[in-house]
Design a protein around this motif. Sequence first.
Motif, PDB file in Angstrom:
ATOM      1  N   UNK A  86       0.812  -1.217   0.000  1.00  0.00           N
ATOM      2  CA  UNK A  86       0.000   0.000   0.000  1.00  0.00           C
ATOM      3  C   UNK A  86       0.843   1.264   0.000  1.00  0.00           C
ATOM      4  N   UNK A  87       1.975   1.220   0.716  1.00  0.00           N
ATOM      5  CA  UNK A  87       2.875   2.379   0.764  1.00  0.00           C
ATOM      6  C   UNK A  87       3.551   2.609  -0.575  1.00  0.00           C
ATOM      7  N   UNK A  88       3.954   1.529  -1.234  1.00  0.00           N
ATOM      8  CA  UNK A  88       4.663   1.645  -2.503  1.00  0.00           C
ATOM      9  C   UNK A  88       3.744   2.135  -3.617  1.00  0.00           C
ATOM     10  N   UNK A  89       2.527   1.576  -3.699  1.00  0.00           N
ATOM     11  CA  UNK A  89       1.616   1.982  -4.775  1.00  0.00           C
ATOM     12  C   UNK A  89       0.745   3.169  -4.368  1.00  0.00           C
ATOM     13  N   UNK A  90       0.909   3.613  -3.102  1.00  0.00           N
ATOM     14  CA  UNK A  90       0.222   4.802  -2.589  1.00  0.00           C
ATOM     15  C   UNK A  90      -1.306   4.666  -2.651  1.00  0.00           C
ATOM     16  N   UNK A  91      -1.797   3.565  -2.108  1.00  0.00           N
ATOM     17  CA  UNK A  91      -3.242   3.325  -2.003  1.00  0.00           C
ATOM     18  C   UNK A  91      -3.556   3.075  -0.536  1.00  0.00           C
TER      19      UNK A  91
END
Length: 211
Positions: A154-159
């Motif tokens: 979630x942090x990497x894809x910013x969701x």
Amino acid sequence: MVYIINLFTFESLNQEKHKIMEKELTSSESLAIITDMIAKVKKEAAGDGSFHLLLWGWVIALCNLGHYTLEKVGYEHPYYIWITVIPASFISFYWSYQKRNKANFRTHLDLILNQIWIGIFIAILIVLGFMPILRFNHNPVILLLAAVGMFATGSIIKVSIVKVGGLLLAIAAIIAFLVSVSDQYLVAGIAMVLGYLVPGYYLKNTYRERV
């Protein structure tokens, strides 16, 4: 003579203007290509990533809830239901293999996410191998590992909803540590629905439409 010079100058300016317009057109096309590539990367990393979340969310949720139900009704071998993980693994690996072959390019984002989940998968296998030593309190540990993977993804894809899924899995792990081994299957089943399936369906039905 002056007319000829002016005509020549006008033609030269026209050619220069034409060259500038061609240059601008090329820049616009380049920007469009870059934008399209970014959109594809986001789609690959987020929207298409919902396949694994939905596959494993359903399989593990049903296995946990099925194990819990079979144990409660007095079935002697409730763990037989976990055999369904084997075909799910083949489906998962086959889908990933097909996706890699069809992909025109792979980004660092793809590689990072891939390595994170490979590491978590190996860690889960180690935990399962030492279930007797853990006195079969493996579910809370697996939930924690899944929580790390979801939060990192979630942090990497910013969701945000994927990060929230990771937090819910972590909370479920804490709850699972406080209940009996039998009830841990119920907690894990509910946690997979909230922590995997909800973010998975969000990515499939909402996020993919935006990129």
